[in-house]
Design a protein around this motif. Structure first.
Motif, PDB file in Angstrom:
ATOM      1  N   TRP A 201      -0.238   6.126  -3.483  1.00  0.00           N
ATOM      2  CA  TRP A 201      -1.113   6.311  -2.316  1.00  0.00           C
ATOM      3  C   TRP A 201      -2.527   6.712  -2.737  1.00  0.00           C
ATOM      4  CZ3 TRP A 201       0.610   8.495   2.954  1.00  0.00           C
ATOM      5  CH2 TRP A 201       1.719   7.779   3.439  1.00  0.00           C
ATOM      6  N   CYS A 202      -2.628   7.632  -3.694  1.00  0.00           N
ATOM      7  CA  CYS A 202      -3.918   8.280  -3.986  1.00  0.00           C
ATOM      8  C   CYS A 202      -4.671   7.710  -5.182  1.00  0.00           C
ATOM      9  CB  CYS A 202      -3.697   9.773  -4.210  1.00  0.00           C
ATOM     10  SG  CYS A 202      -2.968  10.631  -2.802  1.00  0.00           S
ATOM     11  N   TRP A 203      -3.969   7.173  -6.184  1.00  0.00           N
ATOM     12  CA  TRP A 203      -4.633   6.789  -7.424  1.00  0.00           C
ATOM     13  C   TRP A 203      -4.546   5.312  -7.772  1.00  0.00           C
ATOM     14  CZ3 TRP A 203      -2.735  11.402 -10.924  1.00  0.00           C
ATOM     15  CH2 TRP A 203      -3.545  12.520 -10.671  1.00  0.00           C
TER      16      TRP A 203
ATOM     17  N   ILE B  10       9.588  10.437  -5.457  1.00  0.00           N
ATOM     18  CA  ILE B  10       8.653  11.247  -4.676  1.00  0.00           C
ATOM     19  C   ILE B  10       7.245  11.228  -5.281  1.00  0.00           C
ATOM     20  CG2 ILE B  10       8.131  13.563  -3.850  1.00  0.00           C
ATOM     21  CD1 ILE B  10      11.115  14.102  -3.733  1.00  0.00           C
ATOM     22  N   TYR B  11       7.137  11.657  -6.530  1.00  0.00           N
ATOM     23  CA  TYR B  11       5.814  11.718  -7.163  1.00  0.00           C
ATOM     24  C   TYR B  11       5.168  10.341  -7.300  1.00  0.00           C
ATOM     25  CZ  TYR B  11       2.257  12.439 -10.739  1.00  0.00           C
ATOM     26  OH  TYR B  11       1.082  12.448 -11.444  1.00  0.00           O
ATOM     27  N   PRO B  12       5.888   9.301  -7.730  1.00  0.00           N
ATOM     28  CA  PRO B  12       5.241   7.979  -7.842  1.00  0.00           C
ATOM     29  C   PRO B  12       4.650   7.459  -6.536  1.00  0.00           C
ATOM     30  CG  PRO B  12       7.289   7.996  -9.072  1.00  0.00           C
ATOM     31  CD  PRO B  12       7.244   9.271  -8.292  1.00  0.00           C
TER      32      PRO B  12
ATOM     33  N   ALA C   7       0.815  -1.216   0.000  1.00  0.00           N
ATOM     34  CA  ALA C   7       0.000   0.000   0.000  1.00  0.00           C
ATOM     35  C   ALA C   7       0.849   1.267   0.000  1.00  0.00           C
ATOM     36  CB  ALA C   7      -0.936   0.001   1.215  1.00  0.00           C
ATOM     37  N   PHE C   8       2.141   1.144   0.277  1.00  0.00           N
ATOM     38  CA  PHE C   8       3.012   2.323   0.341  1.00  0.00           C
ATOM     39  C   PHE C   8       3.640   2.647  -1.008  1.00  0.00           C
ATOM     40  CE2 PHE C   8       7.139   4.366   0.985  1.00  0.00           C
ATOM     41  CZ  PHE C   8       6.770   5.449   1.781  1.00  0.00           C
ATOM     42  N   ILE C   9       4.088   1.628  -1.745  1.00  0.00           N
ATOM     43  CA  ILE C   9       4.782   1.850  -3.012  1.00  0.00           C
ATOM     44  C   ILE C   9       4.536   0.658  -3.930  1.00  0.00           C
ATOM     45  CG2 ILE C   9       6.942   0.792  -2.228  1.00  0.00           C
ATOM     46  CD1 ILE C   9       8.444   2.959  -3.820  1.00  0.00           C
ATOM     47  N   GLY C  10       4.421   0.929  -5.226  1.00  0.00           N
ATOM     48  CA  GLY C  10       4.208  -0.129  -6.197  1.00  0.00           C
ATOM     49  C   GLY C  10       5.421  -1.029  -6.329  1.00  0.00           C
ATOM     50  N   ASN C  11       5.186  -2.255  -6.810  1.00  0.00           N
ATOM     51  CA  ASN C  11       6.286  -3.218  -6.881  1.00  0.00           C
ATOM     52  C   ASN C  11       6.197  -4.121  -8.108  1.00  0.00           C
ATOM     53  OD1 ASN C  11       4.026  -4.592  -6.069  1.00  0.00           O
ATOM     54  ND2 ASN C  11       4.914  -5.447  -4.204  1.00  0.00           N
ATOM     55  N   ALA C  12       5.807  -3.545  -9.254  1.00  0.00           N
ATOM     56  CA  ALA C  12       5.747  -4.320 -10.496  1.00  0.00           C
ATOM     57  C   ALA C  12       5.731  -3.355 -11.671  1.00  0.00           C
ATOM     58  CB  ALA C  12       4.514  -5.216 -10.509  1.00  0.00           C
ATOM     59  N   ASN C  13       5.784  -3.903 -12.892  1.00  0.00           N
ATOM     60  CA  ASN C  13       5.690  -3.120 -14.134  1.00  0.00           C
ATOM     61  C   ASN C  13       6.826  -2.126 -14.321  1.00  0.00           C
ATOM     62  OD1 ASN C  13       2.303  -3.126 -13.236  1.00  0.00           O
ATOM     63  ND2 ASN C  13       3.088  -4.293 -14.962  1.00  0.00           N
ATOM     64  N   TYR C  14       8.036  -2.521 -13.922  1.00  0.00           N
ATOM     65  CA  TYR C  14       9.198  -1.685 -14.180  1.00  0.00           C
ATOM     66  C   TYR C  14       9.609  -1.826 -15.651  1.00  0.00           C
ATOM     67  CZ  TYR C  14       9.373  -2.266  -9.097  1.00  0.00           C
ATOM     68  OH  TYR C  14       9.054  -2.317  -7.767  1.00  0.00           O
ATOM     69  N   PHE C  15      10.346  -0.851 -16.152  1.00  0.00           N
ATOM     70  CA  PHE C  15      10.861  -0.871 -17.515  1.00  0.00           C
ATOM     71  C   PHE C  15       9.755  -1.133 -18.540  1.00  0.00           C
ATOM     72  CE2 PHE C  15      14.513  -1.872 -14.862  1.00  0.00           C
ATOM     73  CZ  PHE C  15      15.468  -1.006 -15.367  1.00  0.00           C
TER      74      PHE C  15
END
Length: 238
Positions: free
Chosen positions: A152-154, A145-147, A87-95
């Motif tokens: 969190w919000c979207w 920062i922005y990601p 819930a804090f930061i995404g962890n997939a779909n890199y590159f």
């Protein structure tokens, strides 16, 4: 023989195509705002700094795209869906490891907003920072920062996202309804404005702006450019 698609299949395909086109048009309009920021800022600075301002804004698009491609989008919208959701930061779909045209259209749309956050900072510290220094700040902003704020919000699993179904994810959401920001007034512009404030505070005033305990106005070299840039931004806000 080739099977004839059903009416429902054709309508679903058409609906998907229209949705993707609308998403891309929205992204193009947001990206067009970069031209507005560049022109507005170019008219607001002294002529000797004109080239630097244009190069800085042009580089913002490239640097933010690189950061968004490598990690930014994954940190913002990545959802591992394998018991490792965060819930804090995404962890997939890199590159840009995406599946389907819908994801590619969304990536383009969301990158335009990420780049907008960066170019807000560029306008705030025009004439006051080296180009390379600003691009490093920009990369940090669009990669981390922005990601995180977007996630969190979207995203569908963020702490504040109204789209977060806690019954499915098993994660925690702050508040009953989440944080609703339809068009990015907080996620994009408050983030960009806060980053711009911090950057302006760090670099300080322009040389010669305050001397001997008094202020000296530094006038932009072209009011025509500032007004043209304003109209371009106005169009992008639609």
């Amino acid at each position: 023989s080739t099977a004839i698609p059903s009416t429902s299949d054709l309508l679903a395909s058409l609906t998907g195509a229209v949705d993707n086109m609308w998403t891309l048009i929205g992204g193009f309009l947001v990206f067009f705002m970069h031209a507005g920021y560049a022109i507005y800022t170019a008219g607001s600075v002294r002529r000797k700094n004109l080239a630097g301002v244009i190069i800085t804004n042009l580089g913002d698009a490239f640097v933010s795209a690189l950061g968004w491609w490598v990690l930014g989008y994954g940190f913002a919208y990545g959802d591992a869906q394998n018991g490792q959701r965060n819930a804090f930061i995404g962890n997939a779909n890199y590159f840009l490891s995406l599946d389907g045209m819908n994801s590619w259209a969304l990536w383009t749309f969301e990158w335009a907003f990420a780049a907008t956050v960066a170019t807000i900072v560029a306008s705030a510290i025009a004439e006051r920072a080296k180009i390379g220094t600003h691009w490093i700040f920009n990369l940090f902003l669009t990669v981390l920062i922005y990601p995180i704020i977007v996630h969190w919000c979207w995203s569908s699993v963020g702490y504040l996202s109204p789209n977060h179904n806690t019954n499915i994810t098993g994660l925690t959401r702050l508040g009953r309804n989440g944080f609703i920001d339809f068009a990015g007034s907080a996620v994009v512009h408050v983030t960009g404005g806060t980053a711009a404030f911090v950057a302006a505070w760090l670099v300080g005033a322009r040389t010669g702006r305050f001397e001997g305990g008094s202020s000296r106005p530094i006038v932009g070299h072209s009011q025509a450019l500032t007004r043209i840039g304003t109209f371009m931004l106005w169009l992008g806000f639609y």
